[in-house]
Design a protein around this motif. Structure first.
Motif, PDB file in Angstrom:
ATOM      1  N   CYS A   1     -48.961  41.517  32.583  1.00 41.74           N
ATOM      2  CA  CYS A   1     -48.568  42.933  32.620  1.00 41.74           C
ATOM      3  C   CYS A   1     -49.091  43.739  31.443  1.00 41.74           C
ATOM      4  CB  CYS A   1     -47.043  43.043  32.665  1.00 41.74           C
ATOM      5  SG  CYS A   1     -46.334  42.300  34.151  1.00 41.74           S
ATOM      6  N   ASP A   2     -49.651  44.913  31.742  1.00 43.31           N
ATOM      7  CA  ASP A   2     -50.000  45.870  30.700  1.00 43.31           C
ATOM      8  C   ASP A   2     -48.740  46.495  30.120  1.00 43.31           C
ATOM      9  OD1 ASP A   2     -52.949  45.853  30.989  1.00 43.31           O
ATOM     10  OD2 ASP A   2     -52.474  46.565  32.995  1.00 43.31           O
ATOM     11  N   ARG A   3     -47.786  46.804  31.018  1.00 44.00           N
ATOM     12  CA  ARG A   3     -46.493  47.324  30.587  1.00 44.00           C
ATOM     13  C   ARG A   3     -45.392  46.652  31.393  1.00 44.00           C
ATOM     14  NH1 ARG A   3     -45.748  53.403  31.175  1.00 44.00           N
ATOM     15  NH2 ARG A   3     -46.857  53.032  33.145  1.00 44.00           N
ATOM     16  N   VAL A   4     -44.192  46.692  30.835  1.00 48.95           N
ATOM     17  CA  VAL A   4     -43.011  46.123  31.478  1.00 48.95           C
ATOM     18  C   VAL A   4     -41.938  47.206  31.559  1.00 48.95           C
ATOM     19  CG1 VAL A   4     -41.076  44.537  31.127  1.00 48.95           C
ATOM     20  CG2 VAL A   4     -43.427  43.725  30.843  1.00 48.95           C
ATOM     21  N   ALA A   5     -41.335  47.343  32.742  1.00 48.93           N
ATOM     22  CA  ALA A   5     -40.202  48.248  32.936  1.00 48.93           C
ATOM     23  C   ALA A   5     -38.966  47.391  33.157  1.00 48.93           C
ATOM     24  CB  ALA A   5     -40.435  49.160  34.136  1.00 48.93           C
ATOM     25  N   MET A   6     -38.021  47.464  32.227  1.00 51.48           N
ATOM     26  CA  MET A   6     -36.771  46.711  32.340  1.00 51.48           C
ATOM     27  C   MET A   6     -35.736  47.565  33.053  1.00 51.48           C
ATOM     28  SD  MET A   6     -37.063  43.680  30.948  1.00 51.48           S
ATOM     29  CE  MET A   6     -35.304  43.406  31.151  1.00 51.48           C
ATOM     30  N   MET A   7     -35.166  47.003  34.150  1.00 50.24           N
ATOM     31  CA  MET A   7     -34.144  47.722  34.906  1.00 50.24           C
ATOM     32  C   MET A   7     -32.790  47.032  34.796  1.00 50.24           C
ATOM     33  SD  MET A   7     -35.997  48.935  38.469  1.00 50.24           S
ATOM     34  CE  MET A   7     -34.503  49.835  38.960  1.00 50.24           C
ATOM     35  N   THR A   8     -31.720  47.812  34.673  1.00 52.72           N
ATOM     36  CA  THR A   8     -30.349  47.326  34.780  1.00 52.72           C
ATOM     37  C   THR A   8     -29.541  48.391  35.505  1.00 52.72           C
ATOM     38  OG1 THR A   8     -29.680  48.268  32.635  1.00 52.72           O
ATOM     39  CG2 THR A   8     -30.457  45.984  32.641  1.00 52.72           C
ATOM     40  N   HIS A   9     -28.646  47.956  36.391  1.00 57.82           N
ATOM     41  CA  HIS A   9     -27.790  48.882  37.138  1.00 57.82           C
ATOM     42  C   HIS A   9     -28.589  49.975  37.844  1.00 57.82           C
ATOM     43  CE1 HIS A   9     -24.382  46.946  35.317  1.00 57.82           C
ATOM     44  NE2 HIS A   9     -24.721  47.332  34.096  1.00 57.82           N
ATOM     45  N   GLY A  10     -29.793  49.644  38.297  1.00 55.67           N
ATOM     46  CA  GLY A  10     -30.602  50.616  39.008  1.00 55.67           C
ATOM     47  C   GLY A  10     -31.298  51.624  38.137  1.00 55.67           C
ATOM     48  N   ARG A  11     -31.169  51.497  36.827  1.00 54.17           N
ATOM     49  CA  ARG A  11     -31.746  52.458  35.892  1.00 54.17           C
ATOM     50  C   ARG A  11     -32.835  51.811  35.050  1.00 54.17           C
ATOM     51  NH1 ARG A  11     -26.025  54.935  33.575  1.00 54.17           N
ATOM     52  NH2 ARG A  11     -25.242  55.738  35.584  1.00 54.17           N
ATOM     53  N   LEU A  12     -33.701  52.657  34.517  1.00 55.02           N
ATOM     54  CA  LEU A  12     -34.738  52.191  33.606  1.00 55.02           C
ATOM     55  C   LEU A  12     -34.143  52.042  32.215  1.00 55.02           C
ATOM     56  CD1 LEU A  12     -37.762  51.529  33.308  1.00 55.02           C
ATOM     57  CD2 LEU A  12     -38.123  53.933  32.711  1.00 55.02           C
ATOM     58  N   ALA A  13     -34.086  50.800  31.719  1.00 58.80           N
ATOM     59  CA  ALA A  13     -33.485  50.538  30.411  1.00 58.80           C
ATOM     60  C   ALA A  13     -34.521  50.560  29.281  1.00 58.80           C
ATOM     61  CB  ALA A  13     -32.770  49.184  30.430  1.00 58.80           C
ATOM     62  N   ALA A  14     -35.766  50.153  29.591  1.00 55.37           N
ATOM     63  CA  ALA A  14     -36.807  50.123  28.568  1.00 55.37           C
ATOM     64  C   ALA A  14     -38.161  50.082  29.258  1.00 55.37           C
ATOM     65  CB  ALA A  14     -36.648  48.915  27.656  1.00 55.37           C
ATOM     66  N   LEU A  15     -39.167  50.631  28.611  1.00 51.99           N
ATOM     67  CA  LEU A  15     -40.521  50.667  29.169  1.00 51.99           C
ATOM     68  C   LEU A  15     -41.528  50.581  28.038  1.00 51.99           C
ATOM     69  CD1 LEU A  15     -42.465  51.186  31.597  1.00 51.99           C
ATOM     70  CD2 LEU A  15     -42.230  53.636  31.092  1.00 51.99           C
ATOM     71  N   GLY A  16     -42.496  49.680  28.175  1.00 52.95           N
ATOM     72  CA  GLY A  16     -43.531  49.562  27.157  1.00 52.95           C
ATOM     73  C   GLY A  16     -44.352  48.312  27.344  1.00 52.95           C
ATOM     74  N   ALA A  17     -45.383  48.178  26.538  1.00 51.86           N
ATOM     75  CA  ALA A  17     -46.169  46.948  26.542  1.00 51.86           C
ATOM     76  C   ALA A  17     -45.290  45.797  26.071  1.00 51.86           C
ATOM     77  CB  ALA A  17     -47.377  47.100  25.621  1.00 51.86           C
ATOM     78  N   PRO A  18     -45.537  44.571  26.552  1.00 54.67           N
ATOM     79  CA  PRO A  18     -44.701  43.448  26.138  1.00 54.67           C
ATOM     80  C   PRO A  18     -44.553  43.332  24.625  1.00 54.67           C
ATOM     81  CG  PRO A  18     -46.109  42.766  27.945  1.00 54.67           C
ATOM     82  CD  PRO A  18     -46.536  44.155  27.565  1.00 54.67           C
ATOM     83  N   GLU A  19     -45.639  43.538  23.903  1.00 58.66           N
ATOM     84  CA  GLU A  19     -45.566  43.395  22.446  1.00 58.66           C
ATOM     85  C   GLU A  19     -44.709  44.508  21.822  1.00 58.66           C
ATOM     86  OE1 GLU A  19     -49.659  45.249  23.420  1.00 58.66           O
ATOM     87  OE2 GLU A  19     -48.306  43.698  24.231  1.00 58.66           O
ATOM     88  N   GLU A  20     -44.716  45.698  22.423  1.00 58.68           N
ATOM     89  CA  GLU A  20     -43.882  46.793  21.917  1.00 58.68           C
ATOM     90  C   GLU A  20     -42.403  46.494  22.129  1.00 58.68           C
ATOM     91  OE1 GLU A  20     -46.987  50.510  22.776  1.00 58.68           O
ATOM     92  OE2 GLU A  20     -45.412  50.009  24.223  1.00 58.68           O
ATOM     93  N   LEU A  21     -42.071  45.973  23.305  1.00 60.96           N
ATOM     94  CA  LEU A  21     -40.671  45.654  23.587  1.00 60.96           C
ATOM     95  C   LEU A  21     -40.192  44.508  22.706  1.00 60.96           C
ATOM     96  CD1 LEU A  21     -40.533  45.955  27.491  1.00 60.96           C
ATOM     97  CD2 LEU A  21     -40.074  47.681  25.745  1.00 60.96           C
ATOM     98  N   ARG A  22     -41.064  43.538  22.459  1.00 56.26           N
ATOM     99  CA  ARG A  22     -40.681  42.408  21.600  1.00 56.26           C
ATOM    100  C   ARG A  22     -40.440  42.862  20.172  1.00 56.26           C
ATOM    101  NH1 ARG A  22     -44.644  39.561  20.859  1.00 56.26           N
ATOM    102  NH2 ARG A  22     -46.240  39.993  22.435  1.00 56.26           N
ATOM    103  N   ALA A  23     -41.252  43.809  19.714  1.00 54.58           N
ATOM    104  CA  ALA A  23     -41.126  44.289  18.338  1.00 54.58           C
ATOM    105  C   ALA A  23     -39.889  45.149  18.135  1.00 54.58           C
ATOM    106  CB  ALA A  23     -42.373  45.086  17.957  1.00 54.58           C
ATOM    107  N   ALA A  24     -39.307  45.647  19.224  1.00 56.79           N
ATOM    108  CA  ALA A  24     -38.193  46.594  19.111  1.00 56.79           C
ATOM    109  C   ALA A  24     -36.834  45.925  18.971  1.00 56.79           C
ATOM    110  CB  ALA A  24     -38.182  47.511  20.327  1.00 56.79           C
ATOM    111  N   ILE A  25     -36.771  44.597  19.169  1.00 54.80           N
ATOM    112  CA  ILE A  25     -35.481  43.915  19.061  1.00 54.80           C
ATOM    113  C   ILE A  25     -35.617  42.724  18.116  1.00 54.80           C
ATOM    114  CG2 ILE A  25     -34.870  44.593  21.419  1.00 54.80           C
ATOM    115  CD1 ILE A  25     -35.221  41.612  22.160  1.00 54.80           C
ATOM    116  N   PRO A  26     -34.523  42.285  17.502  1.00 52.83           N
ATOM    117  CA  PRO A  26     -34.592  41.121  16.619  1.00 52.83           C
ATOM    118  C   PRO A  26     -34.710  39.832  17.428  1.00 52.83           C
ATOM    119  CG  PRO A  26     -32.330  41.892  16.810  1.00 52.83           C
ATOM    120  CD  PRO A  26     -33.174  42.896  17.520  1.00 52.83           C
ATOM    121  N   GLY A  27     -35.400  38.867  16.857  1.00 49.86           N
ATOM    122  CA  GLY A  27     -35.495  37.554  17.484  1.00 49.86           C
ATOM    123  C   GLY A  27     -34.290  36.702  17.135  1.00 49.86           C
ATOM    124  N   ARG A  28     -34.336  35.448  17.546  1.00 48.23           N
ATOM    125  CA  ARG A  28     -33.243  34.518  17.267  1.00 48.23           C
ATOM    126  C   ARG A  28     -33.623  33.603  16.111  1.00 48.23           C
ATOM    127  NH1 ARG A  28     -32.217  32.131  23.197  1.00 48.23           N
ATOM    128  NH2 ARG A  28     -34.472  32.444  23.270  1.00 48.23           N
TER     129      ARG A  28
END
Length: 285
Positions: A218-245
């Motif tokens: 995927c060039d970009r990923v759209a994350m959906m929850t409850h029928g809504r768009l929760a997040a949208l971006g390139a995989p690396e952008e989405l990974r950088a936006a949250i803390p890892g474990r």
């Protein structure tokens, strides 16, 4: 993927979803909103991953894009064509591989693809060459005269891909196309999709629960929850936006868990989705 078309910021969208909502049920027995005010666009030549837990609205969105469900609220355009007003023209632009198997086991591989070629009104003078071309593309030429009921799971999915590609679609929609397949068969399916995207600049929308597939394809990923768009971006952008474990960089699976966590307990369509997924997995496994 990052094809030239996908990377062109000035290109008009291949798919435009504008304030889309869709609900099932009725007032007497209760209504469930499957898609809730979704706005999203997909660039020509792009591969977009539509991710989220079961019941997030992914398959409903795809069925609305494919004209398989009527638009209740909002608008969808495919290469500028309004889905509501130009459904037949839109169908000719789309190739679709659904979650549930769509082959006929009593027909040969070639006959299955020929059937779809007739459904898409491909001229008779072009039909044989077109069918042969897609069978060769998915590496099924040698098995084309066998009954589809004798195919392995990976061959079945490649045959469905041939069916979806026989009309040379501008947009290819894949709803969990590798469910139940082993890693080798999964790789085979994606190799064919990648080949088509490179050769024809085809736009691809996929749903998958395999995060490695989404990361690779995927060039970009759209994350959906409850029928809504929760997040949208390139995989690396989405990974950088949250803390890892444990201090490690976040993975796409971490991103999925982060956005899906609140939606896992409200899946009113979950039983049906799980049963359908199990049926498909048992048939291709």
């Amino acid at each position: 993927m990052n094809t030239d078309m996908a990377s062109s910021p000035g290109a008009a969208p291949a798919v435009e979803i504008d304030h889309l909502s869709h609900a099932f049920g009725n007032r007497r027995h209760g209504r469930h909103t499957a898609v809730d005010d979704l706005t999203l666009s997909v660039r020509p030549g792009e591969c977009l991953g539509l991710l989220g837990p079961n019941g997030a609205g992914k398959t409903t969105t795809i069925r609305l894009v494919n004209t398989l469900l009527p638009i209740q609220q909002g608008r969808i355009r495919i290469h500028g064509l309004d889905v509501t007003h130009h459904a037949m023209k839109v169908r000719r632009l789309i190739g679709y591989v659904p979650q549930q198997l769509s082959i006929e086991g009593a027909l040969t591989g070639r006959e299955n693809v020929e059937w779809f070629a007739r459904l898409f009104d491909i001229p008779r003078s072009q039909r044989a060459a077109r069918v042969e071309s897609v069978l060769e593309m998915v590496d099924l030429t040698d098995a084309a005269e066998r009954l589809a009921s004798t195919f392995s799971g990976g061959m079945v999915r490649r045959l469905e891909l041939a069916q979806a590609l026989v009309n040379r679609p501008a947009v290819l929609v894949l709803d969990e196309p590798t469910v139940g397949l082993d890693p080798v068969a999964r790789d085979s399916v994606w190799e064919r999709v990648h080949q088509m995207q490179i050769e024809h600049g085809m736009t691809v929308i996929i749903t998958t629960h395999y995060m490695d597939e989404a990361e690779a394809m995927c060039d970009r990923v759209a994350m959906m929850t409850h029928g809504r768009l929760a997040a949208l971006g390139a995989p690396e952008e989405l990974r950088a936006a949250i803390p890892g474990r444990d201090g490690d960089p976040a993975t796409l699976e971490d991103v999925f868990r982060h956005y899906a966590r609140s939606g896992l307990n409200e899946d009113q369509g979950g039983i049906r989705n799980v049963r359908a997924g199990r049926r498909t997995a048992s048939r291709v496994g």
